[in-house]
Design an enzyme around this catalytic site. Structure first.
Site, PDB file in Angstrom:
ATOM      1  N   CYS B  79      53.762  54.399  24.059  1.00 17.57           N
ATOM      2  CA  CYS B  79      52.551  54.717  23.307  1.00 17.57           C
ATOM      3  C   CYS B  79      51.544  53.593  23.431  1.00 17.57           C
ATOM      4  CB  CYS B  79      52.875  54.941  21.844  1.00 17.57           C
ATOM      5  SG  CYS B  79      53.415  53.420  21.071  1.00 17.57           S
ATOM      6  N   CYS B  82      52.269  49.993  22.539  1.00 19.78           N
ATOM      7  CA  CYS B  82      52.974  49.181  23.535  1.00 19.78           C
ATOM      8  C   CYS B  82      51.976  48.323  24.305  1.00 19.78           C
ATOM      9  CB  CYS B  82      53.712  50.067  24.531  1.00 19.78           C
ATOM     10  SG  CYS B  82      54.839  51.226  23.764  1.00 19.78           S
ATOM     11  N   ASP B 497      34.257  21.111  70.327  1.00 20.49           N
ATOM     12  CA  ASP B 497      34.656  19.759  69.969  1.00 20.49           C
ATOM     13  C   ASP B 497      35.761  19.396  70.955  1.00 20.49           C
ATOM     14  OD1 ASP B 497      35.078  17.414  68.252  1.00 20.49           O
ATOM     15  OD2 ASP B 497      37.002  18.390  67.872  1.00 20.49           O
TER      16      ASP B 497
END
Lengths: 123, 815
Positions: B79, B82, B497
């Site tokens: 429900c 909860c 690089d």
């Protein structure tokens, strides 16, 4: 006479289309600030975003809980281009989308195809 | 308005109940909870307020963006109370900032900082429920199921509409088909009446999504494909039904025509198109699904000396994991013992298995081929490389390519514009058209509405992007955003690089030149044995080179290092000295003969050392940062693609030129200080170039960010990968080529889609409106328009799916 009426009617319809789809806009829903200090609103996704205009404040984190209630693939993803966030929205699962707006303004969000639309108004 | 049950802000048009005009609900669940005990919630508003104040005090101030979001599946909820119980239990757990239970999907979303999942599941268990982590697959399955259901429903609708269409088409054309009662006869009017009834369920059931979609969009002041189709088929049916029921309204006999066939056929075709599109679109995200499916489900871990199989979620950092041949490595880690070859192709795109020995890193979800080994888990759950890749691909697929922003602007005006064109078409035909003007006006208006395809426009970019980014991930290219993918196809200059990108980034032995009595192997053995005690990186390269040649090294009996000059050692009673020319002179060794050799080596970019044995010149050993195997081919391919290739390095110009010449660099930017790398990139941009920067180190990060597209080597630092727009998992220059080619292929695909979609609409709409009629008497049938529209979006998606068969031009040789 008929021709005149039909044409006037046609122009009227065109006017309505322009006004309804392009010129008007809704005032939107303000997000609620939760216990954690997050501005939160639930957005239902079904043929569009409800609400489609969300008002929030700048500088505070925003959490929009998207709840997609359809299986139409058009709405399977929501994209906030301005904030660089997007989320997949599985049907029936509530998905949080979070971002922190820093600048006031209007930011659009949309489905990936740009057909369903909403906006976040940052003040 | 506020939902009194959960306290969430809801909009005006949310769920309500009679008798309480001021309350709205976020969901059916909250509404039914309210109906059960309205008083509790109406008074409870105050309680909710104070409750949230308590939570606010308990919750640590959230550092937004640094929290993690954890999804748990909850069992045992009955429900709405909860929901609150579980949320409270979680929020009161230290470190949890927020918890939200979704009752409908039985899930909870927890925002927490550094809280292990076990703590969360324990908190839920204490509250009397059970919780388990929810992984991405759960979502995927549910989504796939929903999609499959939609597909099946659409197919049923299609068959229904198609079967109805057959008799409807037949009886719609008495002048075309035999055996049909004459127009105007009661018999035909009765048949047409039956057709009106028969097409009604086609329109309202098979076409129901058009109406719900159009209405939902209308409420949001927008319009889409559904708006157009719904308006079109409704107009056709309404006109036909009116002509049939109230013939008196239409003075001319010719106006009393019906086109129920338009309603039935257009519905059938569009529904079929939608079904096909769903199937095709599911394929666009296949790459991601493959990645998700690759995750291991269980792991064999060693606990208390026992090997046990546990679910992957239970593996924690530090666990020792056992992997046998043919098994999947469950998480990321480092080999503790054993050795094997591991197939890492799924992550790196590299087909040659990678050899793993103690100390080597292993990647989760890769496949162990030959041997058994044990490794220590270093990254688990969402931190593993594969999880990060999945997350990155997801995010990238959801991003927008800049080109789409333009398309979006057009798309946002598109549908209303089509509606305006449709109304104008009606007006023009009604005013200027031939008799029966009304009939022509209705047909052309319906045709305009039906032919316009906003979906083709909307789908053009994102579907190709999805496939392209997914394809990248399959090939070890992680593209972070649509922006990066689009920019990559405009690159004119690639800046590399040097260290770690063109070259390996660590020196290795390149030359052993004999100049005395000692032979080559012995010379290297002595030099390497001497260097064994040294900790210099160049020394390590010499030792490594000797090992590679299988030489047995000795331990030096004596060892003396003169920093900056050289070393001397005694090995097998030989006095070995290694160093520069000055060091040789200091040691009394005449090494003049080595001078020219040293210069030659320096020209090649190598670092050389003279070796003296027992007071005589014995030879020269040289080390250099070696060029990666595939650098030359990759740079050649960049030239083929018409790109200028530049190399950025801190080395002196001579060394840089030597390496540059070997790999075929066009432009050398040497002696660049690390902090100036970004400046060099912006200088190139100042020359009007679109620059891609490729790097791997922390000091490359600013340059990667400055470049139009930053490509980070996946073998490099995390910082570099953060700053890059594209990560090359494998760390080879081949990836740069693949990324650029993929970007070009994807953008080509997007352009094809966009050109197709724009051309279709800009040609189709005027033709549908009847622009050819005054010249050729040609009018497009609304049935054909429906077919064209239904298949235009399928075509776009299918074209995007063609990218799935794309292959990079440089492929590794498989063993």
């Amino acid at each position: 006479m008929n021709v005149l009426l039909v044409n006037l009617g046609g122009l009227g319809v065109i006017g309505l289309i322009v006004w309804y789809f392009w010129l008007s806009s809704s005032s939107g829903t303000a997000a609620v600030v939760t216990a954690g200090g997050v501005q939160e609103t639930k957005v239902i996704v079904k043929g569009g975003y409800s609400p489609d205009t969300i008002r929030v404040e700048a500088g505070r984190p925003v959490r929009l809980l998207f709840d997609r209630r359809e299986a139409d693939p058009c709405s399977e993803r929501v994209v906030f281009d301005a904030f660089g966030v997007s989320a997949e929205l599985p049907t029936g699962t509530e998905v949080p989308v979070e971002f922190t707006p820093t600048e006031p303004g209007e930011y659009e969000f949309a489905c990936q195809m740009g057909m369903l639309k909403g906006k976040v108004i940052v003040s | 308005m506020r939902d009194p049950v959960c306290g969430m802000e809801v909009s005006e048009d949310s769920l309500t109940i009679d008798g309480y005009p001021d309350v709205g609900f976020c969901s059916d669940h909250c509404r039914s909870a309210f109906v059960d005990e309205p008083q509790k919630y109406l008074d409870g508003d105050v309680a909710a307020e104070s409750g949230s104040a308590v939570l606010e005090m308990e919750a640590p101030s959230p550092r937004f963006g640094e929290q993690e979001t954890i999804h748990l599946a909850i069992d045992g909820m009955t429900c709405s109370s909860c929901v609150t119980t579980i949320e409270r239990a979680l929020v009161s757990t230290p470190g949890v900032v927020d918890a939200r239970v979704n009752f409908a999907s039985e899930e909870v979303t927890v925002e927490a900082q550094d809280v292990p999942i076990e703590v969360l599941t324990a908190a839920v268990a204490d509250a009397g429920y059970s919780a388990r982590p929810l992984d991405d697959e759960d979502d995927g399955d549910a989504e796939a199921e929903a999609r499959e259901r939609l597909y099946r429903t659409l197919l049923q609708k299609f068959w229904f509409a198609a079967i109805v269409s057959l008799p409807v088409i037949y009886f719609s054309y008495p002048e075309l088909f035999p055996g049909i009662p004459a127009k105007g006869s009661t018999a035909l009017n009765l048949i047409w009446g039956a057709m009106a009834l028969l097409t009604l369920p086609v329109m309202l059931w098979a076409g129901s999504q058009f109406y719900t979609g159009a209405w939902a969009a209308f409420k949001h002041r927008s319009a889409n494909m559904y708006t157009l189709i719904a308006t079109g088929i409704t107009a056709a049916w309404t006109y036909s039904a009116t002509a049939l029921l109230f013939p008196g309204l239409f003075p001319e006999e010719r106006l009393r025509d019906v086109f129920f066939d338009v309603t039935a056929v257009v519905t059938a075709l569009v529904v079929l198109g939608m079904a096909l599109e769903i199937r095709a679109r599911a394929k666009t995200s296949e790459a991601l699904k493959k990645l998700i499916g690759m995750q291991a489900k269980t792991a064999r871990i060693v606990r208390d000396g026992q090997e046990i199989d546990v679910p992957i979620e239970d593996v924690v950092v530090g666990d020792t994991i056992v992997v046998r041949p043919g098994e999947k490595i469950p998480v990321d880690g480092q080999v503790l013992s054993g050795a094997s070859a591991v197939d890492e192709s799924m992550v790196t795109g590299e087909p040659i298995p990678s050899e793993k020995v103690t100390g080597d890193p292993v990647i989760g979800s890769t496949i162990n081929k030959t041997g058994s080994f044990r490794f220590e888990a270093t990254r688990v759950g969402k931190d593993t490389m594969l999880s990060q890749i999945i997350r990155m691909v997801r995010e990238a697929q959801g991003s927008k390519a800049p080109i789409q922003r333009t398309v979006d602007k057009v798309a946002s005006y598109f549908v209303p514009a089509v509606m305006i064109i449709a109304v104008s078409t009606f007006m023009v035909w009604y005013t200027f058209g031939p008799s029966p003007a009304l009939l022509y006006a209705v047909i052309t208006t319906v045709t305009v509405l039906v032919i316009a395809c906003p979906c083709a426009l909307g789908l053009a970019t994102p579907t190709s992007l999805m496939v392209g980014i997914g394809k990248g991930a399959e090939n070890g290219i992680l593209i972070k955003s649509g922006d990066a993918l689009e920019t990559a196809h405009r690159i004119t200059t690639v800046v590399l690089d040097k260290t770690g990108t063109v070259t390996m980034g660590q020196p290795s032995l390149t030359d052993v030149i004999v100049m005395g009595e000692v032979d080559e192997d012995k010379l290297l053995m002595l030099a390497a044995s001497a260097e064994r005690a040294s900790e210099h990186p160049l020394g390590e390269a010499i030792v490594g080179g000797a090992h590679q040649r299988g030489l047995n090294l000795r331990d030096p009996e004596t060892f003396l290092a003169t920093p900056g000059h050289g070393i001397s050692a005694t090995i097998d009673d030989h006095l070995v000295v290694l160093g520069n020319l000055k060091f040789m002179a200091d040691q009394g060794i005449g090494a003049g003969a080595a001078e020219s050799v040293l210069e030659g080596l320096a020209d090649e970019g190598k670092t050389a050392m003279v070796v003296g044995v027992d007071g005589e010149l014995a030879g020269v050993v040289a080390v250099a940062d070696t060029i990666k195997e595939d650098s030359v081919a990759a740079i050649q391919r960049m030239h083929d693609l018409g790109l200028e290739v530049a190399m950025l390095t801190g080395d002196n110009i001579r060394t840089a030129k030597a390496i540059g010449a070997k790999v075929g660099i066009d432009r050398i930017l040497a002696e660049v200080l690390p902090e100036d790398k970004a400046n060099e990139v912006s200088k190139l941009q100042g020359e009007g170039k679109v620059v891609a920067m490729v790097g791997d180190g922390i000091n490359d990060a600013p340059a990667l960010a400055q470049a139009d597209v930053g490509l980070a080597m996946g073998t490099g630092t995390d910082v570099a990968m953060e700053s890059g727009d594209i990560t090359l998992v494998k760390g080879s220059l081949t990836g740069v080529v693949t990324a650029i080619e993929l970007s070009q292929a994807t953008m080509r695909n997007i352009h094809q889609n966009l050109v197709g979609a724009f051309a279709y609409n800009t040609l189709g709409i005027p033709v549908a409106a009847g622009v050819f009629f005054p010249f050729f008497g040609l009018l497009l049938s609304p049935l054909l328009a429906g077919a064209a529209m239904a298949f235009s979006s399928v075509t776009v998606v299918t074209n995007a799916n063609r990218l799935r068969s794309w292959e990079p031009s440089i492929k590794e040789e498989t063993v």
